[in-house]
Design a protein around this motif. Structure first.
Motif, mmCIF file in Angstrom:
data_model
loop_
_atom_site.group_PDB
_atom_site.id
_atom_site.type_symbol
_atom_site.label_atom_id
_atom_site.label_comp_id
_atom_site.label_asym_id
_atom_site.label_seq_id
_atom_site.Cartn_x
_atom_site.Cartn_y
_atom_site.Cartn_z
ATOM 1 N N THR A 1 -20.191 -47.567 -56.143
ATOM 2 C CA THR A 1 -19.527 -47.101 -55.425
ATOM 3 C C THR A 1 -20.445 -47.785 -54.588
ATOM 4 O OG1 THR A 1 -18.392 -45.188 -56.396
ATOM 5 C CG2 THR A 1 -18.579 -45.595 -53.933
ATOM 6 N N LEU A 2 -21.610 -47.629 -53.992
ATOM 7 C CA LEU A 2 -22.420 -47.796 -52.923
ATOM 8 C C LEU A 2 -22.435 -49.220 -52.471
ATOM 9 C CD1 LEU A 2 -25.550 -44.648 -53.376
ATOM 10 C CD2 LEU A 2 -23.903 -44.621 -51.495
ATOM 11 N N ILE A 3 -22.197 -50.117 -53.961
ATOM 12 C CA ILE A 3 -22.303 -50.953 -54.038
ATOM 13 C C ILE A 3 -21.183 -52.335 -52.622
ATOM 14 C CG2 ILE A 3 -21.819 -53.559 -54.482
ATOM 15 C CD1 ILE A 3 -23.286 -52.479 -56.457
ATOM 16 N N THR A 4 -20.445 -50.917 -53.422
ATOM 17 C CA THR A 4 -18.231 -51.326 -52.227
ATOM 18 C C THR A 4 -18.348 -50.368 -51.090
ATOM 19 O OG1 THR A 4 -17.015 -50.293 -54.306
ATOM 20 C CG2 THR A 4 -17.691 -52.477 -54.811
ATOM 21 N N LEU A 5 -18.897 -49.652 -50.823
ATOM 22 C CA LEU A 5 -18.901 -48.973 -49.903
ATOM 23 C C LEU A 5 -18.049 -49.462 -48.001
ATOM 24 C CD1 LEU A 5 -18.977 -46.189 -49.067
ATOM 25 C CD2 LEU A 5 -21.520 -46.061 -48.013
ATOM 26 N N PRO A 6 -19.306 -51.059 -48.443
ATOM 27 C CA PRO A 6 -18.134 -51.119 -46.750
ATOM 28 C C PRO A 6 -17.333 -51.274 -46.478
ATOM 29 C CG PRO A 6 -20.647 -52.186 -47.178
ATOM 30 C CD PRO A 6 -20.221 -51.733 -48.325
ATOM 31 N N SER A 7 -16.601 -52.244 -47.622
ATOM 32 C CA SER A 7 -14.992 -52.330 -48.106
ATOM 33 C C SER A 7 -14.201 -51.181 -48.467
ATOM 34 C CB SER A 7 -14.375 -53.435 -49.319
ATOM 35 O OG SER A 7 -15.630 -52.724 -50.445
ATOM 36 N N MET A 8 -14.409 -50.427 -48.825
ATOM 37 C CA MET A 8 -14.674 -48.740 -49.522
ATOM 38 C C MET A 8 -13.845 -48.547 -48.082
ATOM 39 S SD MET A 8 -15.092 -46.237 -51.803
ATOM 40 C CE MET A 8 -15.718 -47.593 -52.951
ATOM 41 N N LEU A 9 -15.015 -48.165 -46.993
ATOM 42 C CA LEU A 9 -14.739 -47.929 -45.376
ATOM 43 C C LEU A 9 -13.652 -48.337 -44.594
ATOM 44 C CD1 LEU A 9 -18.459 -47.312 -44.799
ATOM 45 C CD2 LEU A 9 -17.032 -45.328 -45.409
ATOM 46 N N LYS A 10 -14.203 -49.678 -44.665
ATOM 47 C CA LYS A 10 -12.821 -50.321 -44.206
ATOM 48 C C LYS A 10 -11.009 -49.990 -44.593
ATOM 49 C CE LYS A 10 -11.296 -55.403 -42.341
ATOM 50 N NZ LYS A 10 -11.911 -56.545 -41.998
ATOM 51 N N GLU A 11 -11.261 -49.913 -45.774
ATOM 52 C CA GLU A 11 -9.782 -49.959 -46.116
ATOM 53 C C GLU A 11 -9.393 -47.543 -46.015
ATOM 54 O OE1 GLU A 11 -8.446 -50.656 -50.455
ATOM 55 O OE2 GLU A 11 -10.452 -52.035 -50.648
ATOM 56 N N MET A 12 -10.697 -47.269 -46.029
ATOM 57 C CA MET A 12 -10.230 -45.917 -45.691
ATOM 58 C C MET A 12 -9.592 -45.480 -44.301
ATOM 59 S SD MET A 12 -13.047 -43.989 -47.800
ATOM 60 C CE MET A 12 -13.097 -42.810 -47.280
ATOM 61 N N ALA A 13 -9.946 -46.653 -43.970
ATOM 62 C CA ALA A 13 -10.632 -45.815 -42.479
ATOM 63 C C ALA A 13 -8.742 -45.982 -41.479
ATOM 64 C CB ALA A 13 -10.846 -47.095 -40.885
ATOM 65 N N PRO A 14 -8.365 -46.245 -41.907
ATOM 66 C CA PRO A 14 -6.423 -46.366 -41.041
ATOM 67 C C PRO A 14 -5.644 -44.412 -41.928
ATOM 68 C CG PRO A 14 -5.820 -48.472 -42.224
ATOM 69 C CD PRO A 14 -7.764 -48.450 -42.676
ATOM 70 N N TYR A 15 -6.182 -44.460 -42.080
ATOM 71 C CA TYR A 15 -5.824 -42.983 -43.445
ATOM 72 C C TYR A 15 -6.297 -41.520 -42.401
ATOM 73 C CZ TYR A 15 -3.849 -46.644 -45.660
ATOM 74 O OH TYR A 15 -3.574 -48.836 -45.981
ATOM 75 N N ILE A 16 -7.565 -41.632 -41.807
ATOM 76 C CA ILE A 16 -7.976 -40.296 -41.721
ATOM 77 C C ILE A 16 -8.364 -40.791 -39.778
ATOM 78 C CG2 ILE A 16 -10.289 -38.788 -41.852
ATOM 79 C CD1 ILE A 16 -10.870 -41.266 -44.484
ATOM 80 N N GLN A 17 -7.901 -39.288 -39.312
ATOM 81 C CA GLN A 17 -8.088 -38.946 -38.247
ATOM 82 C C GLN A 17 -9.104 -37.761 -37.770
ATOM 83 O OE1 GLN A 17 -4.134 -38.043 -35.523
ATOM 84 N NE2 GLN A 17 -5.105 -36.415 -34.979
ATOM 85 N N THR A 18 -10.275 -37.355 -37.110
ATOM 86 C CA THR A 18 -11.187 -36.562 -36.665
ATOM 87 C C THR A 18 -11.681 -36.878 -35.199
ATOM 88 O OG1 THR A 18 -13.065 -36.394 -37.254
ATOM 89 C CG2 THR A 18 -12.611 -38.422 -37.173
ATOM 90 N N ASN A 19 -11.840 -35.523 -34.600
ATOM 91 C CA ASN A 19 -12.512 -35.502 -33.455
ATOM 92 C C ASN A 19 -13.908 -35.722 -33.186
ATOM 93 O OD1 ASN A 19 -12.592 -33.189 -34.347
ATOM 94 N ND2 ASN A 19 -12.408 -31.845 -32.694
ATOM 95 N N MET A 20 -14.201 -36.444 -34.129
ATOM 96 C CA MET A 20 -16.265 -35.815 -34.140
ATOM 97 C C MET A 20 -16.134 -37.749 -33.800
ATOM 98 S SD MET A 20 -18.402 -35.731 -37.743
ATOM 99 C CE MET A 20 -20.133 -35.338 -38.026
ATOM 100 N N SER A 21 -16.927 -37.940 -32.970
ATOM 101 C CA SER A 21 -17.782 -38.695 -32.570
ATOM 102 C C SER A 21 -18.895 -39.729 -33.381
ATOM 103 C CB SER A 21 -18.440 -38.175 -31.172
ATOM 104 O OG SER A 21 -19.244 -37.761 -31.111
ATOM 105 N N PRO A 22 -18.324 -41.063 -33.229
ATOM 106 C CA PRO A 22 -19.305 -41.611 -33.873
ATOM 107 C C PRO A 22 -20.664 -41.847 -34.218
ATOM 108 C CG PRO A 22 -17.431 -42.714 -32.785
ATOM 109 C CD PRO A 22 -17.507 -41.582 -32.448
#
Length: 330
Positions: free
Chosen positions: A240-261
């Motif tokens: 999973t760690l190997i594919t993490l960058p592409s995975m994060l890109k796919e996940m991002a549109p579906y999550i909302q948070t008030n935690m700053s980068p």
């Protein structure tokens, strides 16, 4: 020979720096995408997020400095429309001690009867519908006696896509689960068979939402904790760690948070070597809750001070056990 060795060493160093830079950039992009600006509760400007139907009461968010315990509320909304988050179908409080890597996962029973600021007494899952994630944070904080620093929100459709983005999860389904509602969307119908299986997004949603059994929401919260544990384990695997960058890109549109980068990065850095065992518990615990009928509705009541002592005890017990283990190793 020495010159060749230096060249090889420099090449490896540059490669490592390139990999680290790539992963750091990917995480930064992910953090900026899911982080939403804080709601200005003193302004009349209409800048509320779409999950919020009306302005919540003022909730002074506690500051997290980076070394003390941080508490994060995970919210799953049951709304069927983009403009309507509905009530929270699931509420889980993640409590992380960054220094000792100690993690607690508390699942909160959604029928818990509490005081919701500005809205009187109601089931705690109604806070999301009344005032968005911020009001849910306030209600949970008042219930458990801990500051709630941040929230992560996801709706039903996004949950399906999010699980698919991580490639699904292998999990043991402990029994047949079936519940069909002809008035609901086809993707929200539940029909799972007992046994080990690969859960994609739709099947995973069925698994974490099913509660048509003898223990209803009690066993459902157990399944939600079990599922999150399986997801956490998968995310720490080498493949999973190997594919993490592409995975994060796919996940991002579906999550909302008030935690700053910057806070996300700070927490990620403190936990970059993983965590210890994750301790899980249901709130309120069986020994403290009471099932009652209030205004015709079935609710769960609890003595708040006793519940807060229970939560504190859970955190302290784990810290004590860690100290004992550390002294025994020395």
């Amino acid at each position: 020979m020495l010159k060749k060795l230096k060249w090889i060493t420099m090449s490896i160093l540059l490669l490592c720096l390139g990999i680290v830079g790539y992963y750091t950039y990917s995480f930064a992009q992910f953090a900026m995408t899911i982080s939403k600006p804080k709601v200005d509760v003193t302004s009349n400007a209409s800048q509320e997020p779409v999950v919020q139907k009306q302005k919540p009461p003022v909730y002074e968010l506690p500051e997290w400095e980076g070394t003390e315990r941080v508490n994060i509320l995970l919210l799953g909304g049951d709304g069927r429309e983009v403009e309507d988050a509905g009530r929270s179908d699931s509420m889980l409080l993640v409590s992380i001690e960054p220094v000792t890597k100690q993690v607690h996962l508390f699942s909160i029973l959604r029928d818990t009867y509490v005081s919701i600021p500005g809205h009187g007494k109601n089931k705690i899952n109604a806070a999301l519908a009344f005032g968005g994630p911020e009001l849910s944070m306030k209600a949970v904080s008042d219930l458990v006696g801990l500051p709630v620093h941040y929230y992560y929100y996801i709706d039903l459709d996004s949950f399906i896509k999010l699980v698919d983005a991580v490639g699904g999860v292998d999990l043991e389904v402990e029994k047949d689960m079936k519940y069909l509602d002809p008035t609901d969307k086809p993707e929200y119908q539940i029909n799972l068979k007992k046994g080990m299986q690969h859960l994609d997004g739709q099947k995973a949603l069925q698994y974490v939402r099913f509660r048509k059994d003898a223990m209803s929401d009690f066993t459902r919260t157990e399944r939600q904790r079990k599922f999150l544990g399986a997801v956490a384990e998968k995310l720490q695997s080498t493949s999973t760690l190997i594919t993490l960058p592409s995975m994060l890109k796919e996940m991002a549109p579906y999550i909302q948070t008030n935690m700053s980068p910057d806070k996300m990065l700070q927490l990620a850095v403190s936990l970059h070597k993983g965590t210890g065992s994750i301790q899980t518990a249901q709130l309120p615990p069986m020994e403290l809750l009471r099932e009652e009928k209030i205004h015709g509705a079935s609710v769960l009541t609890v003595n708040t001070s006793q519940l807060q002592k229970y939560v504190t005890g859970q955190l302290q017990e784990t810290a004590t056990n860690q100290e004992v283990q550390k002294s025994e190793q020395q």
